[in-house]
Design a protein around this motif. Structure first.
Motif, PDB file in Angstrom:
ATOM      1  N   ARG A  25      -5.517  -5.328   9.448  1.00  0.00           N
ATOM      2  CA  ARG A  25      -6.970  -4.845   9.179  1.00  0.00           C
ATOM      3  C   ARG A  25      -6.962  -4.106   8.016  1.00  0.00           C
ATOM      4  NH1 ARG A  25     -10.837  -5.089  13.375  1.00  0.00           N
ATOM      5  NH2 ARG A  25     -11.899  -3.629  12.069  1.00  0.00           N
ATOM      6  N   ILE A  26      -6.117  -3.188   7.729  1.00  0.00           N
ATOM      7  CA  ILE A  26      -6.134  -2.172   6.539  1.00  0.00           C
ATOM      8  C   ILE A  26      -6.179  -2.855   5.434  1.00  0.00           C
ATOM      9  CG2 ILE A  26      -5.139  -0.079   5.391  1.00  0.00           C
ATOM     10  CD1 ILE A  26      -4.646   0.903   7.962  1.00  0.00           C
ATOM     11  N   TYR A  27      -4.935  -3.949   5.388  1.00  0.00           N
ATOM     12  CA  TYR A  27      -4.692  -4.768   4.153  1.00  0.00           C
ATOM     13  C   TYR A  27      -5.869  -5.623   3.875  1.00  0.00           C
ATOM     14  CZ  TYR A  27      -3.000  -8.543   1.433  1.00  0.00           C
ATOM     15  OH  TYR A  27      -2.689  -9.687   0.640  1.00  0.00           O
ATOM     16  N   ALA A  28      -6.547  -6.040   4.919  1.00  0.00           N
ATOM     17  CA  ALA A  28      -8.009  -6.979   4.624  1.00  0.00           C
ATOM     18  C   ALA A  28      -8.899  -6.294   4.124  1.00  0.00           C
ATOM     19  CB  ALA A  28      -8.438  -7.687   5.854  1.00  0.00           C
ATOM     20  N   VAL A  29      -9.249  -5.022   4.482  1.00  0.00           N
ATOM     21  CA  VAL A  29     -10.267  -4.081   3.888  1.00  0.00           C
ATOM     22  C   VAL A  29      -9.958  -3.810   2.471  1.00  0.00           C
ATOM     23  CG1 VAL A  29     -11.216  -1.914   3.973  1.00  0.00           C
ATOM     24  CG2 VAL A  29     -10.995  -3.201   6.185  1.00  0.00           C
ATOM     25  N   ASN A  30      -8.856  -3.502   2.323  1.00  0.00           N
ATOM     26  CA  ASN A  30      -8.364  -3.405   0.652  1.00  0.00           C
ATOM     27  C   ASN A  30      -8.442  -4.427  -0.136  1.00  0.00           C
ATOM     28  OD1 ASN A  30      -7.876  -0.391   1.138  1.00  0.00           O
ATOM     29  ND2 ASN A  30      -5.798  -0.826   1.933  1.00  0.00           N
TER      30      ASN A  30
END
Length: 508
Positions: A25-30
């Motif tokens: 999730r965090i990777y995708a948001v960034n």
């Protein structure tokens, strides 16, 4: 609008549809922030309901226009933008293929179901656009045929054309060379070439050559796939073509597959790159009545004609090699065959006119090969083609009749929706003068006059139903135009003469 809510919704969608895992999730948001040129993100707590990925992406498209992130709101510009967003959630080709072939070992059906669903989840197939296509069925003496007005392929916006022309590559520099080349996988696109970051292809071997399979983004029917050669080489119909097609259905027996013809007028829209089209769909032609069956014991093959508007020979057998041999022989005879009584001339100088549109399938434990006989000759009376849509039908359909339409699925131009909607209004008022004087509708004048002369209508809805019925009739007549042997006494006799030449050669 709050772009943070759109980001959260898109990431939620990707996790829910298993395009990414929760820990991504965090990777995708960034990655999304990077694409959007944003340097911070605040995740809201409210869950925003969206019915599809296209609804979510529409929020991004609105934001991009409102903030001037994109130069204009043309489809070409916004499609490049939202495809780049979806690239965040698409696995690398090597990982995707690993999963695909693991499933293929279980069954080809599982592999293709996974692949087709992926194409829709990743928005490579834009389902909401495809759903806009107008579809109906028309009953003919040959059976039911499928009718569609294609609205899923958006028309070019003049603003995008103007922008694209500023940096247009010359043909020799063009990359990828065409829309089918393997180099499209992951390509960012440009204004004259669609983005393909969410596009994945599957390598396959046909006749000891490197080929690839993909799905069409404009699915005309269920699981509409395209199988294309690894090298950018022109279409060429030969015995090798039949061998490749039969190898494909041997590996994917739940799919049919066929090839466009390899000559202008009777060929498809892309003749510069050898390719086939297939899928999980039963076309009208596959259900056509077989007649005049001839067993060919030496090859273990049965030959028959089809009762279909076009001229079709069907071969059935269990041995792929023998089917290839018989098909190759028929093709070689047809390439040089002439029958001046029915206007069939094979060559004009060095220019070839005779070719075939071949289709293969596996059904009832037998392989089937359908060979549609084609001829692309023109003359003064028929400048668009003697065996092509005749001029009286061009107001509905003047484009090439390719593989899909030969099989009984009409793909009609998007303009017809608006033209028929306007035409019914004039017809309800019986305003023929208005139709003939209208720049858009005058080509439909004789069509409208005949329908009004033959019918009485009490509503625009009745007129609309009749118009679409008449479009079906026109398409049937177009297919008959394309048949080299007409469905009359002279045509049947001429077809039988060709069959006898085949039989004589097979009996040697």
């Amino acid at each position: 609008m709050n772009i943070n809510n759109a980001i959260k919704s898109l990431v939620d969608y990707a996790v829910r549809e298993r395009l990414i895992e929760t820990e991504d999730r965090i990777y995708a948001v960034n990655r999304l922030l990077e694409i959007l040129h944003l340097d911070h993100y605040t995740e809201g707590t409210d869950s925003i309901p969206y019915s599809s990925v296209e609804d979510i992406l529409e929020k991004f498209r609105q934001w991009a226009v409102e903030t001037n992130f994109v130069p204009n709101d043309s489809n070409e510009v916004l499609d490049l933008f939202d495809t780049k967003l979806m690239s965040v959630f698409v696995s690398k080709p090597s990982d995707f293929r690993k999963k695909y072939f693991e499933l293929w070992k279980e069954s080809p059906e599982k592999a293709t179901e996974y692949y087709y669903l992926f194409a829709k989840k990743s928005n490579y197939i834009r389902e909401q656009r495809v759903a806009k296509d107008i579809k109906w069925v028309y009953e003919t003496p040959y059976g039911l045929i499928d009718m569609t007005i294609n609205l899923s392929k958006p028309e070019k916006d003049p603003r995008a054309i103007a922008l694209a022309s500023k940096g247009l590559n010359t043909e020799s520099e063009k990359y990828p060379k065409c829309l089918l080349c393997k180099e499209n996988e992951g390509y960012a696109g440009r204004l004259d070439h669609p983005a393909r970051q969410n596009h994945r292809i599957i390598p396959i071997t046909l006749a000891d050559e490197s080929w690839y399979m993909q799905y069409s983004p404009y699915v005309y029917y269920n699981e509409h796939c395209i199988v294309f050669k690894g090298n950018h080489e022109p279409m060429k119909i030969s015995g090798k073509t039949i061998e490749r097609l039969l190898e494909f259905v041997s590996a994917y027996p739940h799919y049919m597959i066929g090839s466009n013809a390899d000559l202008p007028i009777v060929g498809g829209s892309i003749l510069t790159h050898d390719h086939f089209q297939g899928g999980r769909y039963e076309f009208a032609m596959s259900k056509a009545k077989e007649y005049d069956k001839i067993p060919i014991p030496a090859y273990g093959v049965e030959l028959s004609k089809l009762y279909w508007p076009m001229s079709v020979i069907r071969l059935k057998g269990k041995d792929v090699k023998n089917l290839v041999k018989v098909s190759e022989l028929i093709l070689s005879i047809w390439k040089n065959y002439e029958d001046h009584q029915v206007g069939i001339i094979s060559k004009s100088g060095d220019t070839e006119h005779n070719t075939i549109t071949p289709i293969t399938r596996f059904r009832n434990n037998l392989f089937e090969v359908d060979l549609i006989l084609r001829n692309n000759r023109t003359d003064e009376q028929h400048p668009f083609g003697i065996f092509h849509s005749q001029e009286e039908y061009h107001h509905i359909k003047r484009e090439n009749i390719g593989l899909i339409e030969c099989l009984g699925l009409a793909v009609l131009p998007a303009r017809l929706r608006d033209e028929m909607n306007l035409l019914k209004q004039f017809m309800f008022k019986k305003d023929l003068e208005g139709i003939y004087s209208n720049e858009i509708l005058n080509k439909h004048g004789h069509f409208a006059r005949r329908i009004l002369d033959e019918n009485q209508f009490s509503s625009e809805e009745e007129i609309e139903a009749k118009l679409y019925d008449e479009i079906g009739y026109v398409f049937m007549k177009v297919l008959e135009n394309c048949g080299v042997y007409k469905k009359d006494n002279d045509g049947e006799k001429a077809f039988q003469r060709f069959i006898e030449v085949i039989h004589e050669n097979l009996s040697k």
